[in-house]
Design an enzyme around this catalytic site. Structure first.
Site, PDB file in Angstrom:
ATOM      1  N   ALA A  81      -1.903  -8.062  -4.116  1.00  0.00           N
ATOM      2  CA  ALA A  81      -1.386  -8.764  -5.278  1.00  0.00           C
ATOM      3  C   ALA A  81      -1.811 -10.227  -5.214  1.00  0.00           C
ATOM      4  CB  ALA A  81       0.135  -8.669  -5.317  1.00  0.00           C
TER       5      ALA A  81
ATOM      6  N   GLY B 245      -1.139  -4.125  -2.667  1.00  0.00           N
ATOM      7  CA  GLY B 245      -1.296  -3.564  -4.011  1.00  0.00           C
ATOM      8  C   GLY B 245      -2.647  -2.931  -4.234  1.00  0.00           C
TER       9      GLY B 245
ATOM     10  N   GLU C  23      -2.316   0.423  -2.826  1.00  0.00           N
ATOM     11  CA  GLU C  23      -1.471   1.192  -3.746  1.00  0.00           C
ATOM     12  C   GLU C  23      -2.257   1.637  -4.977  1.00  0.00           C
ATOM     13  OE1 GLU C  23       3.035  -0.297  -3.351  1.00  0.00           O
ATOM     14  OE2 GLU C  23       1.616  -1.919  -3.747  1.00  0.00           O
TER      15      GLU C  23
ATOM     16  N   GLU D 154       2.642  -6.097   3.615  1.00  0.00           N
ATOM     17  CA  GLU D 154       3.794  -6.719   2.951  1.00  0.00           C
ATOM     18  C   GLU D 154       4.929  -7.067   3.909  1.00  0.00           C
ATOM     19  OE1 GLU D 154       1.876  -4.294  -0.400  1.00  0.00           O
ATOM     20  OE2 GLU D 154       2.157  -4.122   1.766  1.00  0.00           O
TER      21      GLU D 154
END
Length: 260
Positions: free
Chosen positions: A68, A111, A114, A134
């Protein structure tokens, strides 16, 4: 190809394959809000496009997506993060009915990993770096990482990766069951396109049905899942593609599927 200033470049290969290339190289393709919005919009458009049969998502040689874009919400609290409603931007990716292939080179972290896990097939470079860091930031994967990872590789292996934040290579990811294939770095997109071309020759309705049954029924009790499978089979038996496929089999020729 799309506007070079866009966060995502679209390329229509011509055989039914559409490539979406994440295009923030200076940020290692970090998932900014703008990029997420573009990706959601692309997925909605492609789902309705009858000329599109398979979607390939990729980045560049340095990074699929390094995670992210932390700069956008580093000082955001829980209420602010909730208001951003990132989940709404992930839904069109998860809901894409057509086969989705991720071609992963370089970093696929947080992310970015993901995003790859949203794909139906993941082709990774042997030296790609995947992981969920994370926990080292005091947070957790919030775009399905905790759920999709455990479903892909099992509880104990998933928890080790999630709790340590350790990275693994593409080669190691294959052994864990996290990715489909690991290939030399210069062959990742080529292999993804080769596989996409193969899928484009398959009947589109059957591909969509297979994806829907696998994703929607996998966590149901077996009898319920089998009922969903049977209903989709009955549906496919009423399609022109089924007639064409069986006719081509008996006539010893290549079937020409039209998605009808």
């Amino acid at each position: 190809m799309s506007d070079i200033n866009a966060s995502i470049l679209r390329q229509d290969i011509g055989d039914g394959t559409v490539v979406l290339q994440l295009n923030r190289p200076a940020q290692r393709n970090a998932l900014s809000l703008a990029l997420r919005r573009e990706l959601a919009a692309h997925c909605q458009v492609l789902d309705a496009d009858r000329n599109c049969k398979v979607v390939v998502i990729t980045g560049d040689h340095a990074a699929f997506a390094a995670g992210a874009d932390l700069a956008e919400f580093a000082h955001t609290d829980g209420a602010g993060l909730r208001a951003l409603d990132f989940a709404a931007l992930w839904r069109p990716v998860a809901a894409l009915q057509k086969p989705l292939i991720a071609a992963v080179e370089g970093y696929a972290l947080g992310g970015g990993c993901e995003l790859a896990l949203h794909a139906d097939i993941i082709i990774a470079a042997e030296n790609a770096i995947l992981g969920f860091p994370e926990v080292k930031l005091g947070i957790l994967p919030g775009a399905g990482g905790t759920q999709r990872l455990v479903r892909a590789i099992g509880k104990y292996r998933a928890l080790k990766l999630l709790m340590t934040g350790d990275f693994i290579t593409g080669h190691e990811a294959v052994e864990l069951g996290l990715v489909t294939e690991a290939v030399p770095p210069n062959q990742v997109l080529m292999r993804a396109l080769e596989l996409a071309a193969e899928l484009c020759k398959r009947p589109p309705l059957a591909l969509c049905a297979i994806k829907e049954v696998v994703l929607n029924a996998a966590d149901l009790p077996l009898e319920e899942a089998l009922e969903i499978e049977r209903e989709k089979l009955f549906f496919l038996f009423d399609t022109q593609d089924k007639v064409e496929g069986i006719s081509a089999f008996f006539e010893k020729r290549t079937a020409e599927f039209k998605g009808q």
